[in-house]
Design a protein around this motif. Sequence first.
Motif, PDB file in Angstrom:
ATOM      1  N   TYR A   6       5.047  37.352  57.847  1.00  0.00           N
ATOM      2  CA  TYR A   6       5.494  38.533  57.117  1.00  0.00           C
ATOM      3  C   TYR A   6       5.809  39.648  58.105  1.00  0.00           C
ATOM      4  CZ  TYR A   6       4.777  36.442  52.679  1.00  0.00           C
ATOM      5  OH  TYR A   6       4.921  35.623  51.606  1.00  0.00           O
ATOM      6  N   CYS A  19       0.653  48.980  50.739  1.00  0.00           N
ATOM      7  CA  CYS A  19       0.369  47.653  51.294  1.00  0.00           C
ATOM      8  C   CYS A  19      -1.000  47.628  51.973  1.00  0.00           C
ATOM      9  CB  CYS A  19       1.457  47.231  52.267  1.00  0.00           C
ATOM     10  SG  CYS A  19       1.722  48.374  53.640  1.00  0.00           S
ATOM     11  N   LYS A  47       0.849  37.565  49.595  1.00  0.00           N
ATOM     12  CA  LYS A  47       2.007  38.304  49.084  1.00  0.00           C
ATOM     13  C   LYS A  47       1.657  39.596  48.344  1.00  0.00           C
ATOM     14  CE  LYS A  47       4.615  34.071  48.560  1.00  0.00           C
ATOM     15  NZ  LYS A  47       5.220  33.161  47.623  1.00  0.00           N
ATOM     16  N   CYS A  49       0.973  42.520  49.531  1.00  0.00           N
ATOM     17  CA  CYS A  49       1.701  43.648  50.135  1.00  0.00           C
ATOM     18  C   CYS A  49       3.161  43.655  49.696  1.00  0.00           C
ATOM     19  CB  CYS A  49       1.597  43.604  51.649  1.00  0.00           C
ATOM     20  SG  CYS A  49       2.238  42.089  52.403  1.00  0.00           S
ATOM     21  N   LYS A  50       3.764  42.498  49.669  1.00  0.00           N
ATOM     22  CA  LYS A  50       5.172  42.371  49.277  1.00  0.00           C
ATOM     23  C   LYS A  50       5.378  42.800  47.827  1.00  0.00           C
ATOM     24  CE  LYS A  50       8.845  38.904  49.297  1.00  0.00           C
ATOM     25  NZ  LYS A  50       9.895  39.636  49.921  1.00  0.00           N
ATOM     26  N   LYS A  51       4.417  42.489  46.966  1.00  0.00           N
ATOM     27  CA  LYS A  51       4.515  42.825  45.540  1.00  0.00           C
ATOM     28  C   LYS A  51       4.421  44.327  45.288  1.00  0.00           C
ATOM     29  CE  LYS A  51       2.656  38.405  44.074  1.00  0.00           C
ATOM     30  NZ  LYS A  51       1.490  37.702  43.528  1.00  0.00           N
ATOM     31  N   CYS A  53       5.270  46.787  47.465  1.00  0.00           N
ATOM     32  CA  CYS A  53       6.222  47.586  48.237  1.00  0.00           C
ATOM     33  C   CYS A  53       7.476  47.862  47.413  1.00  0.00           C
ATOM     34  CB  CYS A  53       6.587  46.881  49.538  1.00  0.00           C
ATOM     35  SG  CYS A  53       7.695  47.875  50.558  1.00  0.00           S
ATOM     36  N   ILE A  58       9.004  44.750  53.002  1.00  0.00           N
ATOM     37  CA  ILE A  58       8.246  43.600  53.472  1.00  0.00           C
ATOM     38  C   ILE A  58       8.986  42.316  53.120  1.00  0.00           C
ATOM     39  CG2 ILE A  58       6.061  42.358  53.348  1.00  0.00           C
ATOM     40  CD1 ILE A  58       4.763  45.077  52.640  1.00  0.00           C
ATOM     41  N   SER A  59       9.199  41.525  54.134  1.00  0.00           N
ATOM     42  CA  SER A  59       9.840  40.228  53.932  1.00  0.00           C
ATOM     43  C   SER A  59       9.177  39.244  54.876  1.00  0.00           C
ATOM     44  CB  SER A  59      11.343  40.313  54.193  1.00  0.00           C
ATOM     45  OG  SER A  59      11.596  40.689  55.519  1.00  0.00           O
ATOM     46  N   TYR A  60       9.611  38.026  54.830  1.00  0.00           N
ATOM     47  CA  TYR A  60       9.068  37.064  55.772  1.00  0.00           C
ATOM     48  C   TYR A  60      10.197  36.411  56.532  1.00  0.00           C
ATOM     49  CZ  TYR A  60      10.258  33.265  52.551  1.00  0.00           C
ATOM     50  OH  TYR A  60      10.922  32.399  51.748  1.00  0.00           O
TER      51      TYR A  60
END
Length: 66
Positions: A6, A19, A47, A49-51, A53, A58-60
């Motif tokens: 990530y 996050c 995931k 943090c991604k949810k 933001c 945030i990506s991977y």
Amino acid sequence: MHLKQYYIHPDRCTRCHRCLAVCPADAIELTETGKAQIRNLKCIRCKACKKVCHQGAISYRVRLQF
């Protein structure tokens, strides 16, 4: 071998620190400028943090590891 990591895009991070608050692994730290960065060795890839933001910062990325 593929390794998913990530990543927080520094140009999209608005320093809201959502996050940081939701990471159960304590894998997110702040840089000197107050932006978040993920320590992938501690990240459990949940995931959360991604949810949270809202900026889509945030990506991977998949990295090849030999």
